[in-house]
Design a protein around this motif. Structure first.
Motif, PDB file in Angstrom:
ATOM      1  N   GLY A  17       0.874  -1.168   0.000  1.00  0.00           N
ATOM      2  CA  GLY A  17       0.000   0.000   0.000  1.00  0.00           C
ATOM      3  C   GLY A  17       0.903   1.208   0.000  1.00  0.00           C
ATOM      4  N   PRO A  18       0.758   2.076   0.998  1.00  0.00           N
ATOM      5  CA  PRO A  18       1.670   3.214   1.081  1.00  0.00           C
ATOM      6  C   PRO A  18       3.103   2.773   1.401  1.00  0.00           C
ATOM      7  N   GLN A  19       3.249   1.675   2.127  1.00  0.00           N
ATOM      8  CA  GLN A  19       4.594   1.193   2.430  1.00  0.00           C
ATOM      9  C   GLN A  19       5.052   0.251   1.319  1.00  0.00           C
ATOM     10  N   THR A  20       6.339   0.311   1.004  1.00  0.00           N
ATOM     11  CA  THR A  20       6.873  -0.450  -0.122  1.00  0.00           C
ATOM     12  C   THR A  20       7.660  -1.683   0.300  1.00  0.00           C
ATOM     13  N   VAL A  21       7.786  -1.901   1.614  1.00  0.00           N
ATOM     14  CA  VAL A  21       8.469  -3.087   2.137  1.00  0.00           C
ATOM     15  C   VAL A  21       7.610  -3.710   3.238  1.00  0.00           C
ATOM     16  N   CYS A  22       7.930  -4.946   3.605  1.00  0.00           N
ATOM     17  CA  CYS A  22       7.159  -5.632   4.648  1.00  0.00           C
ATOM     18  C   CYS A  22       7.401  -4.975   6.011  1.00  0.00           C
ATOM     19  N   ASP A  23       6.584  -5.341   6.988  1.00  0.00           N
ATOM     20  CA  ASP A  23       6.693  -4.738   8.320  1.00  0.00           C
ATOM     21  C   ASP A  23       8.063  -4.968   8.956  1.00  0.00           C
ATOM     22  N   GLY A  24       8.605  -6.175   8.819  1.00  0.00           N
ATOM     23  CA  GLY A  24       9.914  -6.476   9.402  1.00  0.00           C
ATOM     24  C   GLY A  24      11.009  -5.608   8.801  1.00  0.00           C
ATOM     25  N   CYS A  25      10.993  -5.452   7.482  1.00  0.00           N
ATOM     26  CA  CYS A  25      12.007  -4.610   6.817  1.00  0.00           C
ATOM     27  C   CYS A  25      11.771  -3.135   7.112  1.00  0.00           C
ATOM     28  N   ARG A  26      10.512  -2.739   7.254  1.00  0.00           N
ATOM     29  CA  ARG A  26      10.211  -1.346   7.596  1.00  0.00           C
ATOM     30  C   ARG A  26      10.776  -1.016   8.974  1.00  0.00           C
ATOM     31  N   LYS A  27      10.633  -1.951   9.912  1.00  0.00           N
ATOM     32  CA  LYS A  27      11.196  -1.742  11.250  1.00  0.00           C
ATOM     33  C   LYS A  27      12.718  -1.677  11.185  1.00  0.00           C
ATOM     34  N   GLN A  28      13.315  -2.523  10.351  1.00  0.00           N
ATOM     35  CA  GLN A  28      14.768  -2.509  10.180  1.00  0.00           C
ATOM     36  C   GLN A  28      15.220  -1.187   9.570  1.00  0.00           C
ATOM     37  N   GLU A  29      14.466  -0.701   8.570  1.00  0.00           N
ATOM     38  CA  GLU A  29      14.783   0.597   7.956  1.00  0.00           C
ATOM     39  C   GLU A  29      14.707   1.720   8.987  1.00  0.00           C
ATOM     40  N   GLU A  30      13.691   1.660   9.847  1.00  0.00           N
ATOM     41  CA  GLU A  30      13.544   2.695  10.878  1.00  0.00           C
ATOM     42  C   GLU A  30      14.702   2.627  11.872  1.00  0.00           C
ATOM     43  N   ASP A  31      15.115   1.410  12.240  1.00  0.00           N
ATOM     44  CA  ASP A  31      16.286   1.260  13.122  1.00  0.00           C
ATOM     45  C   ASP A  31      17.543   1.815  12.446  1.00  0.00           C
ATOM     46  N   ASP A  32      17.700   1.531  11.137  1.00  0.00           N
ATOM     47  CA  ASP A  32      18.843   2.050  10.389  1.00  0.00           C
ATOM     48  C   ASP A  32      18.817   3.577  10.362  1.00  0.00           C
ATOM     49  N   PHE A  33      17.627   4.133  10.175  1.00  0.00           N
ATOM     50  CA  PHE A  33      17.508   5.592  10.151  1.00  0.00           C
ATOM     51  C   PHE A  33      17.920   6.187  11.491  1.00  0.00           C
ATOM     52  N   GLN A  34      17.440   5.600  12.567  1.00  0.00           N
ATOM     53  CA  GLN A  34      17.780   6.105  13.901  1.00  0.00           C
ATOM     54  C   GLN A  34      19.289   6.019  14.146  1.00  0.00           C
ATOM     55  N   THR A  35      19.910   4.936  13.692  1.00  0.00           N
ATOM     56  CA  THR A  35      21.361   4.774  13.838  1.00  0.00           C
ATOM     57  C   THR A  35      22.101   5.873  13.083  1.00  0.00           C
ATOM     58  N   VAL A  36      21.698   6.109  11.827  1.00  0.00           N
ATOM     59  CA  VAL A  36      22.338   7.136  11.004  1.00  0.00           C
ATOM     60  C   VAL A  36      22.102   8.519  11.607  1.00  0.00           C
ATOM     61  N   TYR A  37      20.877   8.775  12.041  1.00  0.00           N
ATOM     62  CA  TYR A  37      20.554  10.093  12.591  1.00  0.00           C
ATOM     63  C   TYR A  37      21.334  10.361  13.875  1.00  0.00           C
ATOM     64  N   LYS A  38      21.470   9.347  14.723  1.00  0.00           N
ATOM     65  CA  LYS A  38      22.256   9.508  15.955  1.00  0.00           C
ATOM     66  C   LYS A  38      23.703   9.843  15.612  1.00  0.00           C
ATOM     67  N   PHE A  39      24.225   9.192  14.584  1.00  0.00           N
ATOM     68  CA  PHE A  39      25.597   9.464  14.151  1.00  0.00           C
ATOM     69  C   PHE A  39      25.740  10.900  13.658  1.00  0.00           C
ATOM     70  N   LEU A  40      24.771  11.373  12.901  1.00  0.00           N
ATOM     71  CA  LEU A  40      24.838  12.707  12.307  1.00  0.00           C
ATOM     72  C   LEU A  40      24.542  13.838  13.298  1.00  0.00           C
ATOM     73  N   ARG A  41      23.954  13.511  14.433  1.00  0.00           N
ATOM     74  CA  ARG A  41      23.652  14.558  15.418  1.00  0.00           C
ATOM     75  C   ARG A  41      24.906  15.199  16.000  1.00  0.00           C
ATOM     76  N   TYR A  42      26.000  14.458  16.016  1.00  0.00           N
ATOM     77  CA  TYR A  42      27.252  15.020  16.522  1.00  0.00           C
ATOM     78  C   TYR A  42      27.819  15.989  15.495  1.00  0.00           C
ATOM     79  N   ARG A  43      28.177  17.167  15.960  1.00  0.00           N
ATOM     80  CA  ARG A  43      28.648  18.254  15.087  1.00  0.00           C
ATOM     81  C   ARG A  43      29.775  17.804  14.149  1.00  0.00           C
ATOM     82  N   GLU A  44      30.720  17.044  14.656  1.00  0.00           N
ATOM     83  CA  GLU A  44      31.870  16.635  13.833  1.00  0.00           C
ATOM     84  C   GLU A  44      31.486  15.644  12.734  1.00  0.00           C
ATOM     85  N   ASN A  45      30.317  15.020  12.844  1.00  0.00           N
ATOM     86  CA  ASN A  45      29.888  14.037  11.846  1.00  0.00           C
ATOM     87  C   ASN A  45      28.965  14.633  10.777  1.00  0.00           C
ATOM     88  N   ARG A  46      28.543  15.866  10.942  1.00  0.00           N
ATOM     89  CA  ARG A  46      27.556  16.452  10.024  1.00  0.00           C
ATOM     90  C   ARG A  46      28.067  16.624   8.611  1.00  0.00           C
TER      91      ARG A  46
END
Length: 144
Positions: A17-46
């Protein structure tokens, strides 16, 4: 309306439907996003590149580029992030195509419109010439 489809990441069957991957992969994508975002929050990593982020977070480069393309990570905040032009593969930060591909596409569309207009003018002239050649004359038999 949702329709059944195979997940492009794992191959599992899910309702697309609106989502293009299964629920398990969507959760994995969200975890990946949070990991990347946490990394980028530090000024030296931006200012880190996609390759550096991938190496540090172990999230695939394609997934990071997908986050940028979906505007979940904004290049205005993270200037080294980019994704590929859909036509030529040049790295861009917004839109679907780079400026040169966009200009080339626009020129092609304008040329097509000019050709179409020229074709319709030629056809109209041919129709006018055809109408002139199909003039009928009648003979009045009563007149002597």
């Amino acid at each position: 309306m949702a329709e059944p489809a195979n997940c492009p990441r794992c191959g599992k069957l899910f309702m697309k439907g609106p989502q293009t991957v299964c629920d398990g992969c969507r959760k994995q994508e969200e975890d990946d996003f949070q990991t990347v975002y946490k990394f980028l929050r530090y000024r030296e990593n931006r200012s880190a590149s996609v390759e550096q982020i991938s190496e540090a977070t172990e999230v695939e480069e394609d997934q990071i580029r997908k986050f940028v393309k979906e505007r979940r990570l904004h290049p205005a905040n993270f200037p080294s992030l980019s994704y590929e032009c859909e036509r030529c593969g040049t790295h861009i930060q917004e839109g679907r195509m780079c400026a040169s591909c966009s200009d080339e596409m626009s020129q092609g569309i304008r040329q097509h419109e000019r050709d179409k207009e020229l074709g319709s003018r030629v056809k109209e002239r041919e129709n006018q010439a055809m109408r002139k050649s199909m003039t009928y004359y009648s003979v009045n038999k009563d007149k002597k």
